[in-house]
Design an enzyme around this catalytic site. Structure first.
Site, mmCIF file in Angstrom:
data_model
loop_
_atom_site.group_PDB
_atom_site.id
_atom_site.type_symbol
_atom_site.label_atom_id
_atom_site.label_comp_id
_atom_site.label_asym_id
_atom_site.label_seq_id
_atom_site.Cartn_x
_atom_site.Cartn_y
_atom_site.Cartn_z
ATOM 1 N N ASP A 67 0.810 -1.215 0.000
ATOM 2 C CA ASP A 67 0.000 0.000 0.000
ATOM 3 C C ASP A 67 0.847 1.270 0.000
ATOM 4 O O ASP A 67 2.060 1.227 0.228
ATOM 5 C CB ASP A 67 -0.964 0.003 1.193
ATOM 6 C CG ASP A 67 -0.304 -0.479 2.495
ATOM 7 O OD1 ASP A 67 0.934 -0.414 2.578
ATOM 8 O OD2 ASP A 67 -1.021 -0.903 3.398
ATOM 9 N N ASN A 136 -7.880 -3.695 14.134
ATOM 10 C CA ASN A 136 -9.243 -3.951 13.656
ATOM 11 C C ASN A 136 -9.284 -5.055 12.593
ATOM 12 O O ASN A 136 -10.291 -5.250 11.924
ATOM 13 C CB ASN A 136 -9.861 -2.661 13.092
ATOM 14 C CG ASN A 136 -9.122 -2.145 11.855
ATOM 15 O OD1 ASN A 136 -8.136 -2.742 11.422
ATOM 16 N ND2 ASN A 136 -9.598 -1.055 11.284
ATOM 17 N N HIS A 138 -7.360 -5.197 9.853
ATOM 18 C CA HIS A 138 -7.035 -4.848 8.467
ATOM 19 C C HIS A 138 -5.744 -5.527 8.015
ATOM 20 O O HIS A 138 -4.835 -5.772 8.811
ATOM 21 C CB HIS A 138 -7.028 -3.329 8.222
ATOM 22 C CG HIS A 138 -5.890 -2.556 8.781
ATOM 23 N ND1 HIS A 138 -6.042 -1.311 9.352
ATOM 24 C CD2 HIS A 138 -4.568 -2.815 8.856
ATOM 25 C CE1 HIS A 138 -4.876 -0.856 9.735
ATOM 26 N NE2 HIS A 138 -3.954 -1.758 9.451
ATOM 27 N N GLU A 143 -9.764 -2.117 5.145
ATOM 28 C CA GLU A 143 -10.458 -1.919 6.410
ATOM 29 C C GLU A 143 -11.672 -2.844 6.522
ATOM 30 O O GLU A 143 -12.102 -3.423 5.509
ATOM 31 C CB GLU A 143 -10.905 -0.444 6.512
ATOM 32 C CG GLU A 143 -9.762 0.564 6.438
ATOM 33 C CD GLU A 143 -8.906 0.632 7.716
ATOM 34 O OE1 GLU A 143 -8.960 -0.307 8.538
ATOM 35 O OE2 GLU A 143 -8.173 1.616 7.870
HETATM 36 O O1 LIG Z 1 2.813 -3.120 12.165
HETATM 37 P P1 LIG Z 1 1.861 -2.077 12.611
HETATM 38 O O2 LIG Z 1 2.508 -0.727 12.683
HETATM 39 O O3 LIG Z 1 1.142 -2.442 13.850
HETATM 40 O O4 LIG Z 1 0.774 -1.969 11.477
HETATM 41 C C1 LIG Z 1 -0.086 -3.015 11.170
HETATM 42 C C2 LIG Z 1 -0.623 -2.842 9.790
HETATM 43 O O5 LIG Z 1 -1.077 -1.538 9.636
HETATM 44 C C3 LIG Z 1 -0.550 -0.958 8.475
HETATM 45 O O6 LIG Z 1 0.595 -0.215 8.803
HETATM 46 C C4 LIG Z 1 -1.535 -0.078 7.858
HETATM 47 O O7 LIG Z 1 -2.037 0.753 8.852
HETATM 48 C C5 LIG Z 1 -0.187 -2.126 7.643
HETATM 49 O O8 LIG Z 1 0.643 -1.792 6.597
HETATM 50 C C6 LIG Z 1 0.383 -3.006 8.699
HETATM 51 O O9 LIG Z 1 0.504 -4.286 8.268
#
Ligand SMILES: O=P(O)(O)OC[C@H]1O[C@](O)(CO)[C@@H](O)[C@@H]1O
EC number: 3.5.99.6
Length: 251
Positions: A67, A136, A138, A143
């Site tokens: 992304d 959540n 994702h 989302e």
């Molecule tokens: O590793 P983090 O910072 O908890 O993020 C979890 C997920 O959220 C994201 O950063 C997107 O918000 C993803 O790319 C990632 O896999």
């Protein structure tokens, strides 16, 4: 699903790097799907250390990132292009033209999403996709409520995601409200998936994922239907009491 519980974040990162390095050595022309966020940073550090110490080469590897924020150019320190260059690409021998990330400043998002899907298809899809998970559920920036069939598309970020990611920005107002992400259908086409989960704040998400429920309100739940998923989690994400229930096995 294979589940492996590691002592802590350091061990988790080492275990993830070991798998990635193994796949690249077995197939030096691998196509890797990569993730951003806090979780994979340690893995990337381990890949860099291994590259310098053992010479694992990425010269023929292609990467596709999950992304990119809409509106952020690659020179912006908060863009995922900048993150990937700084955290990994500039420290290994990968050809930068073989590192693909959606263009966050495209004038035409529809075309950009189609272009990304076509590039993926032309490469024969992702061999190994590295994933993190949001609290959540994702995956990528898909989302809750995103169709399991979705392909690369523009998303409105959930307010919880904006809040969670504000830690990387000078202020919450500067977190973009939209992003381009590979779709859930796109992610599911990967031949193999490696999901990394670290920290107590992810415990509830892990439990919901492992409940076996498959529901578009919890995007990661679709992974229950993928034939080749490995989850690496640290003890904190697994929860102390859960350790014996799901120790290093399949379910
Ligand atoms: O590793 P983090 O910072 O908890 O993020 C979890 C997920 O959220 C994201 O950063 C997107 O918000 C993803 O790319 C990632 O896999």
């Amino acid at each position: 699903m294979k589940i492996n519980i590691l002592e802590d974040y350091q061990e988790l990162s080492q275990a993830a790097a070991t798998i990635l390095i193994d796949r690249v050595k077995k197939n030096p022309k691998s196509t890797l799907g990569l993730a951003t966020g806090g979780t994979p940073k340690g893995t990337y550090q381990q890949l860099i250390t291994d590259h310098h110490q053992n010479g694992t080469s990425y010269q023929h590897v292609t990467t596709f990132n999950l992304d990119e924020y809409l509106g952020l150019a690659g020179e912006n320190p908060n863009s995922y292009r900048y993150f990937m260059n700084a955290q990994l690409f500039h420290h290994i021998d990968i050809k930068i033209e073989n590192t693909l990330i959606p263009n966050g400043v495209t004038m035409n998002t529809v075309e950009e999403c189609q272009r990304y899907e076509q590039l993926l298809e032309a490469k024969g899809g992702v061999d190994l996709q590295l994933l993190g998970i949001g609290s959540n559920g994702h995956i990528g920036f898909n989302e809750p409520g995103t169709s399991f069939e979705s392909r690369t598309h523009v998303v409105d970020l959930a307010s919880t995601t904006i809040k969670a990611n504000a830690r990387f920005f000078p202020s919450i107002e500067e977190v973009p409200k939209q992003a381009i992400t590979m779709g859930i259908g796109t992610i599911m086409k990967s031949k193999e998936i490696l999901l990394l989960v670290s920290g107590e704040q992810k415990k509830a998400a892990v439990q919901r994922l492992l409940s076996g429920e498959v529901n578009e309100e919890f995007p990661a739940s679709i992974l229950n239907q993928h034939p080749n998923v490995t989850i690496l989690m640290d003890k904190a994400a697994a929860g102390q009491g859960d350790r014996h229930r799901v120790l290093n096995g399949s379910y």
